[in-house]
Design an enzyme around this catalytic site. Structure first.
Site, PDB file in Angstrom:
ATOM      1  N   ASP A  45      60.941  27.539  46.619  1.00 35.43           N
ATOM      2  CA  ASP A  45      60.716  28.323  46.633  1.00 35.43           C
ATOM      3  C   ASP A  45      61.800  28.806  47.326  1.00 35.43           C
ATOM      4  O   ASP A  45      62.663  29.461  46.577  1.00 35.43           O
ATOM      5  CB  ASP A  45      58.871  28.765  47.572  1.00 35.43           C
ATOM      6  CG  ASP A  45      58.129  28.953  46.678  1.00 35.43           C
ATOM      7  OD1 ASP A  45      57.753  28.778  45.553  1.00 35.43           O
ATOM      8  OD2 ASP A  45      56.874  28.231  47.446  1.00 35.43           O
ATOM      9  N   GLY A  46      62.400  28.152  48.340  1.00 33.33           N
ATOM     10  CA  GLY A  46      63.495  28.739  49.075  1.00 33.33           C
ATOM     11  C   GLY A  46      65.142  28.758  47.883  1.00 33.33           C
ATOM     12  O   GLY A  46      66.273  29.706  47.494  1.00 33.33           O
ATOM     13  N   ASN A 122      60.802  38.373  49.731  1.00 29.06           N
ATOM     14  CA  ASN A 122      59.991  37.299  50.319  1.00 29.06           C
ATOM     15  C   ASN A 122      59.840  38.746  51.826  1.00 29.06           C
ATOM     16  O   ASN A 122      59.024  39.289  51.782  1.00 29.06           O
ATOM     17  CB  ASN A 122      60.327  36.575  51.369  1.00 29.06           C
ATOM     18  CG  ASN A 122      59.530  34.783  50.370  1.00 29.06           C
ATOM     19  OD1 ASN A 122      58.751  35.511  49.522  1.00 29.06           O
ATOM     20  ND2 ASN A 122      60.213  34.108  51.365  1.00 29.06           N
ATOM     21  N   GLU A 123      60.541  38.845  52.618  1.00 31.88           N
ATOM     22  CA  GLU A 123      60.519  39.734  53.837  1.00 31.88           C
ATOM     23  C   GLU A 123      61.912  39.914  54.697  1.00 31.88           C
ATOM     24  O   GLU A 123      62.661  38.901  54.395  1.00 31.88           O
ATOM     25  CB  GLU A 123      59.308  39.272  54.578  1.00 31.88           C
ATOM     26  CG  GLU A 123      60.240  37.901  55.496  1.00 31.88           C
ATOM     27  CD  GLU A 123      60.297  36.940  55.065  1.00 31.88           C
ATOM     28  OE1 GLU A 123      61.192  36.627  55.291  1.00 31.88           O
ATOM     29  OE2 GLU A 123      59.455  35.941  54.859  1.00 31.88           O
ATOM     30  N   TYR A 163      56.301  33.648  55.281  1.00 29.15           N
ATOM     31  CA  TYR A 163      56.228  34.031  57.141  1.00 29.15           C
ATOM     32  C   TYR A 163      55.584  35.041  57.197  1.00 29.15           C
ATOM     33  O   TYR A 163      54.331  34.813  58.410  1.00 29.15           O
ATOM     34  CB  TYR A 163      57.518  35.080  57.416  1.00 29.15           C
ATOM     35  CG  TYR A 163      58.808  34.661  58.273  1.00 29.15           C
ATOM     36  CD1 TYR A 163      57.253  33.989  59.751  1.00 29.15           C
ATOM     37  CD2 TYR A 163      59.510  34.660  58.905  1.00 29.15           C
ATOM     38  CE1 TYR A 163      57.959  34.007  61.274  1.00 29.15           C
ATOM     39  CE2 TYR A 163      60.468  35.535  60.275  1.00 29.15           C
ATOM     40  CZ  TYR A 163      58.979  35.163  61.320  1.00 29.15           C
ATOM     41  OH  TYR A 163      59.098  35.016  63.030  1.00 29.15           O
TER      42      TYR A 163
END
Ligand code: NAP
Ligand code: MN
Length: 268
Positions: A45-46, A122-123, A163
């Site tokens: 995913d990273g 993501n965030e 996260y």
């Protein structure tokens, strides 16, 4: 069709991406690192997260498809032993895509006339390590609360399993166009009060943070970190842009959640 490969540095990923590159050459795909129609990521995913940032400038037109060389991820669909099938799917591609929301971040730094924009998959978090972070929180332009604590996290639906989840946030189905705000260690007592639970923000709304005048905030955008500049305000909303994934087969979102966090061994 123009394709590019974006792999992480792991040994498996290097081997798989070399194999893929050869297959692309054999099947007459045009390899175009700069302006691809499809980016195939190889890793986790990273890795997809990094690829997203690399191709942010052409995010409207590019589509992603991902091979995982470790466990099944949230952005990764294909196992490394399935790359033949993946190449066959790419050959019969007809532009099919699923689109997921992105987070638009606009930061006004002290002394800079123009606001700076960032895009997160993501965030984004705003944190302070040295002392309590104090910030006013506005929703849709209306004052909501004065937050005191370590920080705040604003996540997308696909980021909700990252996260956000560690912070006690809900897992959100990525077909929902919402943002989620979670707290990082808020102070709550007789004097200081925050909502203390995650909030799901409607697509028409936006979040504004106006932090107290300090110069040691840490702003994160996915895996990137920015610090050292005094932040006057940050505005978070759902971006007009979205990320496109080339979907050649379907996997139920909750199946993926189960696979990642629960496992199947106790099921029937
Ligand atoms: P990392 O430190 O290698 O990644 C942390 C873990 O998050 C990895 O296992 C990664 O999966 C996973 N991950 C990334 N996106 C995810 C998603 N959408 N859903 C579920 N899991 C996800 O750093 P990275 O790989 O560059 O990822 C950056 C992300 O790490 C940030 O966007 C943030 O969400 C997350 N993070 C989490 C915490 C925390 O939980 N306390 C703290 C900081 C950052 P892979 O192994 O497949 O890459
Ligand atoms: Mn990682």
């Amino acid at each position: 069709m123009k394709v590019a490969i974006y792999a992480n540095e792991g040994r498996r990923s290097t081997i798989i991406s070399q194999r893929l590159k050869k297959k692309f050459a054999d099947t007459h795909f045009i390899y175009d690192e700069k302006n691809p129609d499809i980016v195939v990521t190889v890793g986790g995913d990273g890795t997809l997260l990094s690829a997203f940032h690399k191709y942010a400038a052409i995010i409207d037109t590019v589509r992603f498809v991902s091979v995982h060389t470790g466990h099944l991820g949230f952005y990764t669909d294909w196992r490394e032993d399935e790359i033949d099938d993946l190449v066959v799917s790419l050959q019969s591609d007809n532009g099919q895509a699923v689109n997921y929301p992105l987070l638009d971040i606009r930061v006004k730094y002290q002394g800079l006339a123009k606001a700076v924009n960032y895009l997160a998959l993501n965030e984004s978090t705003l944190k302070r390590n040295s002392a309590t972070m104090v910030t006013d929180v506005y929703i849709g332009g209306e004052f909501f609360e004065k937050f005191r604590g370590d920080g705040l996290c604003i996540s997308t639906p696909t980021g909700s399993t990252a996260y956000n989840k560690s912070l006690g946030g809900a897992v959100i189905h990525p077909n929902l166009k919402v943002l989620q705000v979670t707290e990082i260690s808020s102070i709550n007592n007789r004097i200081f009060r925050t909502l203390s639970s995650p909030m799901i923000i409607a697509p028409s709304d936006w979040i504004t943070l106006i932090p107290d005048r300090q110069s040691d905030y840490i702003l994160t955008v996915d895996q990137d970190t920015f610090h050292g500049k005094q932040i006057e305000q940050i505005r978070y909303k759902i971006s007009k842009k979205s990320i496109h994934f080339a979907k050649y087969r379907h996997m139920q979102f909750w199946r993926r959640v189960q696979d990642a966090f629960i496992g199947n061994e106790f099921g029937n």
